[in-house]
Design an enzyme around this catalytic site. Structure first.
Site, PDB file in Angstrom:
ATOM      1  N   ASP A 133       0.855  -1.196   0.000  1.00 36.56           N
ATOM      2  CA  ASP A 133       0.000   0.000   0.000  1.00 36.56           C
ATOM      3  C   ASP A 133       0.889   1.244   0.000  1.00 36.56           C
ATOM      4  O   ASP A 133       0.981   1.965   0.991  1.00 36.56           O
ATOM      5  CB  ASP A 133      -0.933  -0.033   1.221  1.00 36.56           C
ATOM      6  CG  ASP A 133      -1.954  -1.160   1.105  1.00 36.56           C
ATOM      7  OD1 ASP A 133      -2.418  -1.430  -0.026  1.00 36.56           O
ATOM      8  OD2 ASP A 133      -2.269  -1.790   2.122  1.00 36.56           O
ATOM      9  N   LYS A 189       0.704  -7.748  -3.051  1.00 37.35           N
ATOM     10  CA  LYS A 189      -0.634  -7.284  -3.441  1.00 37.35           C
ATOM     11  C   LYS A 189      -0.527  -5.831  -3.902  1.00 37.35           C
ATOM     12  O   LYS A 189       0.035  -4.991  -3.209  1.00 37.35           O
ATOM     13  CB  LYS A 189      -1.592  -7.369  -2.251  1.00 37.35           C
ATOM     14  CG  LYS A 189      -2.994  -6.839  -2.569  1.00 37.35           C
ATOM     15  CD  LYS A 189      -3.971  -7.118  -1.436  1.00 37.35           C
ATOM     16  CE  LYS A 189      -4.063  -6.036  -0.416  1.00 37.35           C
ATOM     17  NZ  LYS A 189      -4.754  -4.822  -0.849  1.00 37.35           N
ATOM     18  N   ASP A 228      -5.519  -6.375  -6.564  1.00 32.89           N
ATOM     19  CA  ASP A 228      -6.716  -6.232  -5.725  1.00 32.89           C
ATOM     20  C   ASP A 228      -7.528  -5.034  -6.207  1.00 32.89           C
ATOM     21  O   ASP A 228      -7.491  -3.961  -5.609  1.00 32.89           O
ATOM     22  CB  ASP A 228      -6.237  -6.047  -4.266  1.00 32.89           C
ATOM     23  CG  ASP A 228      -7.362  -5.862  -3.276  1.00 32.89           C
ATOM     24  OD1 ASP A 228      -8.518  -6.192  -3.592  1.00 32.89           O
ATOM     25  OD2 ASP A 228      -7.072  -5.372  -2.164  1.00 32.89           O
ATOM     26  N   LEU A 229      -8.252  -5.224  -7.328  1.00 33.02           N
ATOM     27  CA  LEU A 229      -9.005  -4.113  -7.919  1.00 33.02           C
ATOM     28  C   LEU A 229     -10.516  -4.268  -7.725  1.00 33.02           C
ATOM     29  O   LEU A 229     -11.272  -3.383  -8.096  1.00 33.02           O
ATOM     30  CB  LEU A 229      -8.673  -3.984  -9.414  1.00 33.02           C
ATOM     31  CG  LEU A 229      -7.193  -3.732  -9.722  1.00 33.02           C
ATOM     32  CD1 LEU A 229      -6.963  -3.626 -11.230  1.00 33.02           C
ATOM     33  CD2 LEU A 229      -6.686  -2.476  -9.040  1.00 33.02           C
ATOM     34  N   LYS A 230     -10.940  -5.394  -7.179  1.00 37.11           N
ATOM     35  CA  LYS A 230     -12.346  -5.622  -6.779  1.00 37.11           C
ATOM     36  C   LYS A 230     -13.345  -5.183  -7.858  1.00 37.11           C
ATOM     37  O   LYS A 230     -14.155  -4.283  -7.640  1.00 37.11           O
ATOM     38  CB  LYS A 230     -12.650  -4.885  -5.465  1.00 37.11           C
ATOM     39  CG  LYS A 230     -11.780  -5.308  -4.292  1.00 37.11           C
ATOM     40  CD  LYS A 230     -12.248  -4.656  -3.000  1.00 37.11           C
ATOM     41  CE  LYS A 230     -11.447  -5.091  -1.801  1.00 37.11           C
ATOM     42  NZ  LYS A 230     -10.106  -4.480  -1.726  1.00 37.11           N
ATOM     43  N   ASP A 252     -19.179  -4.826 -12.169  1.00 43.83           N
ATOM     44  CA  ASP A 252     -19.846  -4.112 -13.267  1.00 43.83           C
ATOM     45  C   ASP A 252     -20.710  -5.142 -13.999  1.00 43.83           C
ATOM     46  O   ASP A 252     -20.840  -6.280 -13.526  1.00 43.83           O
ATOM     47  CB  ASP A 252     -18.784  -3.480 -14.189  1.00 43.83           C
ATOM     48  CG  ASP A 252     -19.309  -2.240 -14.918  1.00 43.83           C
ATOM     49  OD1 ASP A 252     -20.458  -2.290 -15.405  1.00 43.83           O
ATOM     50  OD2 ASP A 252     -18.578  -1.255 -15.008  1.00 43.83           O
ATOM     51  N   PRO A 271     -21.671  -8.103 -16.577  1.00 44.23           N
ATOM     52  CA  PRO A 271     -20.806  -9.243 -16.915  1.00 44.23           C
ATOM     53  C   PRO A 271     -19.869  -9.011 -18.098  1.00 44.23           C
ATOM     54  O   PRO A 271     -18.677  -9.326 -18.022  1.00 44.23           O
ATOM     55  CB  PRO A 271     -21.815 -10.365 -17.210  1.00 44.23           C
ATOM     56  CG  PRO A 271     -22.998 -10.026 -16.347  1.00 44.23           C
ATOM     57  CD  PRO A 271     -23.080  -8.513 -16.355  1.00 44.23           C
ATOM     58  N   THR A 277     -18.576  -6.277 -19.347  1.00 47.99           N
ATOM     59  CA  THR A 277     -17.492  -5.329 -19.040  1.00 47.99           C
ATOM     60  C   THR A 277     -16.438  -5.986 -18.158  1.00 47.99           C
ATOM     61  O   THR A 277     -15.231  -5.821 -18.369  1.00 47.99           O
ATOM     62  CB  THR A 277     -18.091  -4.087 -18.337  1.00 47.99           C
ATOM     63  OG1 THR A 277     -19.041  -3.507 -19.227  1.00 47.99           O
ATOM     64  CG2 THR A 277     -17.037  -3.068 -17.989  1.00 47.99           C
ATOM     65  N   THR A 321     -15.026  -5.741   5.060  1.00 47.24           N
ATOM     66  CA  THR A 321     -14.964  -5.731   6.532  1.00 47.24           C
ATOM     67  C   THR A 321     -15.447  -4.401   7.092  1.00 47.24           C
ATOM     68  O   THR A 321     -15.740  -4.287   8.272  1.00 47.24           O
ATOM     69  CB  THR A 321     -13.531  -6.029   7.035  1.00 47.24           C
ATOM     70  OG1 THR A 321     -12.626  -5.293   6.223  1.00 47.24           O
ATOM     71  CG2 THR A 321     -13.208  -7.494   6.956  1.00 47.24           C
ATOM     72  N   ARG A 357      -1.896  -9.380  12.406  1.00 41.16           N
ATOM     73  CA  ARG A 357      -0.931  -8.630  13.222  1.00 41.16           C
ATOM     74  C   ARG A 357      -0.134  -9.617  14.063  1.00 41.16           C
ATOM     75  O   ARG A 357      -0.656 -10.668  14.451  1.00 41.16           O
ATOM     76  CB  ARG A 357      -1.644  -7.671  14.193  1.00 41.16           C
ATOM     77  CG  ARG A 357      -2.384  -6.510  13.544  1.00 41.16           C
ATOM     78  CD  ARG A 357      -1.405  -5.476  12.974  1.00 41.16           C
ATOM     79  NE  ARG A 357      -2.106  -4.377  12.328  1.00 41.16           N
ATOM     80  CZ  ARG A 357      -2.530  -4.372  11.060  1.00 41.16           C
ATOM     81  NH1 ARG A 357      -2.352  -5.431  10.291  1.00 41.16           N
ATOM     82  NH2 ARG A 357      -3.137  -3.315  10.559  1.00 41.16           N
ATOM     83  N   GLN A 374      -7.695  -2.033  12.069  1.00 45.06           N
ATOM     84  CA  GLN A 374      -8.331  -3.344  11.874  1.00 45.06           C
ATOM     85  C   GLN A 374      -9.060  -3.732  13.165  1.00 45.06           C
ATOM     86  O   GLN A 374      -8.487  -3.654  14.253  1.00 45.06           O
ATOM     87  CB  GLN A 374      -7.281  -4.416  11.545  1.00 45.06           C
ATOM     88  CG  GLN A 374      -6.588  -4.221  10.198  1.00 45.06           C
ATOM     89  CD  GLN A 374      -7.432  -4.698   9.025  1.00 45.06           C
ATOM     90  OE1 GLN A 374      -8.646  -4.871   9.131  1.00 45.06           O
ATOM     91  NE2 GLN A 374      -6.796  -4.882   7.877  1.00 45.06           N
ATOM     92  N   ARG A 403       0.816  -3.404   7.083  1.00 46.73           N
ATOM     93  CA  ARG A 403       1.656  -2.589   7.965  1.00 46.73           C
ATOM     94  C   ARG A 403       2.565  -3.373   8.902  1.00 46.73           C
ATOM     95  O   ARG A 403       3.634  -2.868   9.245  1.00 46.73           O
ATOM     96  CB  ARG A 403       0.754  -1.622   8.745  1.00 46.73           C
ATOM     97  CG  ARG A 403       0.247  -0.506   7.843  1.00 46.73           C
ATOM     98  CD  ARG A 403      -0.964   0.190   8.404  1.00 46.73           C
ATOM     99  NE  ARG A 403      -2.160  -0.646   8.286  1.00 46.73           N
ATOM    100  CZ  ARG A 403      -3.363  -0.267   8.652  1.00 46.73           C
ATOM    101  NH1 ARG A 403      -3.557   0.924   9.180  1.00 46.73           N
ATOM    102  NH2 ARG A 403      -4.406  -1.071   8.491  1.00 46.73           N
TER     103      ARG A 403
HETATM  104  O1  C5P Z   1      -1.883  -2.945   6.908  1.00 46.77           O
HETATM  105  P1  C5P Z   1      -2.849  -4.093   6.934  1.00 46.77           P
HETATM  106  O2  C5P Z   1      -2.188  -5.424   7.252  1.00 46.77           O
HETATM  107  O3  C5P Z   1      -4.060  -3.815   7.790  1.00 46.77           O
HETATM  108  O4  C5P Z   1      -3.341  -4.202   5.414  1.00 46.77           O
HETATM  109  C1  C5P Z   1      -4.328  -5.109   5.023  1.00 46.77           C
HETATM  110  C2  C5P Z   1      -4.526  -5.043   3.536  1.00 46.77           C
HETATM  111  O5  C5P Z   1      -5.629  -5.881   3.195  1.00 46.77           O
HETATM  112  C3  C5P Z   1      -4.872  -3.651   3.016  1.00 46.77           C
HETATM  113  O6  C5P Z   1      -4.337  -3.535   1.694  1.00 46.77           O
HETATM  114  C4  C5P Z   1      -6.393  -3.653   2.989  1.00 46.77           C
HETATM  115  O7  C5P Z   1      -6.918  -2.789   2.019  1.00 46.77           O
HETATM  116  C5  C5P Z   1      -6.666  -5.100   2.605  1.00 46.77           C
HETATM  117  N1  C5P Z   1      -7.988  -5.601   2.975  1.00 46.77           N
HETATM  118  C6  C5P Z   1      -8.464  -5.612   4.287  1.00 46.77           C
HETATM  119  N2  C5P Z   1      -9.722  -6.104   4.559  1.00 46.77           N
HETATM  120  C7  C5P Z   1     -10.482  -6.570   3.559  1.00 46.77           C
HETATM  121  C8  C5P Z   1     -10.016  -6.566   2.246  1.00 46.77           C
HETATM  122  C9  C5P Z   1      -8.744  -6.074   1.986  1.00 46.77           C
HETATM  123  O8  C5P Z   1      -7.752  -5.203   5.204  1.00 46.77           O
HETATM  124  N3  C5P Z   1     -11.669  -7.078   3.837  1.00 46.77           N
END
Ligand code: C5P
Length: 236
Positions: free
Chosen positions: A10, A32, A59-61, A64, A66, A68, A124, A186, A195, A216
């Site tokens: 990120d 990612k 990770d572009l999720k 749209d 089908p 496209t 989440t 973590r 989180q 992180r």
């Molecule tokens: O820094 P951290 O470990 O919290 O990063 C988690 C990564 O996973 C981030 O890129 C966040 O956007 C992604 N993510 C998430 N929860 C989701 C989907 C993706 O934390 N449900």
């Protein structure tokens, strides 16, 4: 499918990403690339990281109609991504079209492997209140996640993004081979940041996660390579 640790890169720019990844002089980690980096740097960031030997979860999720999504997925497969994702809320036809686009794109690029296709069930950040009051979904979150995972499996997808705490129920519903890609990781000694529900790499392994996505705890560590290796040691 081999379990692995995916580092969430990120970062706002290619320069910051390369500076970070240059620390990894041994085996190249699975990384990612999210919207921030992709939208700032474009497809070149994928080509460059592939050429440096990284596997890539793009990770572009996508969400749209089908046709496209199918065309977009064809391009992401040609680009050489190893894992991509869609919102399960786009529906079964959209998910099946995404898969078809990946198959066609991989064939066009002469690639033997079709990228793994993963569905986001519910973000989440979506709360039970939002589900009910804004999306008008009366079912409890756990049931929605299970149903969306089932839809993804039935549409030919390879897995879902979910909490490690949901991995076991997803495997029960969709089978052990259906992949669970789990963020919210973590170390026991880390701060939780933003989180809410967090799990250590070792606990994620016990909970049957297939891939952990770690941002992180690695990117902000004093020694990112040591933090990555600690993740691997706990999780693999
Ligand atoms: O820094 P951290 O470990 O919290 O990063 C988690 C990564 O996973 C981030 O890129 C966040 O956007 C992604 N993510 C998430 N929860 C989701 C989907 C993706 O934390 N449900």
């Amino acid at each position: 499918m081999k379990r692995d640790v995916i580092i969430a890169c990120d970062f706002p720019s290619a320069e910051a990403t390369y500076k970070f990844l240059d620390n990894f002089t041994g085996d190249k980690p699975f990384v990612k690339i999210g919207m921030e980096l992709f939208y700032s740097e474009g497809p070149d960031i994928v080509r460059e990281l592939k050429s440096r030997g990284h596997k890539i979860f793009l990770d572009l999720k996508l969400h749209d109609i089908p046709n496209t999504v199918k065309s977009a997925m064809r391009q992401l497969a040609v680009l050489g991504a190893d894992m991509v994702n869609v919102h399960a809320a786009g529906g079964s036809k959209m998910m099946a079209a995404a898969k078809q686009g990946l198959i066609e794109g991989a064939a066009e690029a002469g690639l033997s492997d079709v990228p793994l296709l993963i569905a986001v069930t519910q973000l989440t950040s979506t709360t039970d209140d939002m589900l009910k009051d804004e999306l008008l979904i009366e079912e409890p979150m756990a049931d929605v996640v299970k149903k969306y995972a089932y839809n993804a499996k039935s549409s030919g997808l390879d897995g879902v993004v979910c909490s490690p705490l949901e991995a076991a129920v997803v495997h029960e519903t969709c089978g052990d081979d259906f992949l669970t890609v789990t963020p919210g990781i973590r170390f026991a000694t880390d701060s939780t940041d933003d989180q809410a529900r967090i799990t250590t790499p070792a606990k994620a392994k016990d909970l049957t996660s297939d891939f952990i996505v770690v941002g992180r705890s690695i990117t902000k560590a004093e020694d990112p390579v040591a933090a990555y290796e600690k993740c691997l040691k706990e999780f693999i």
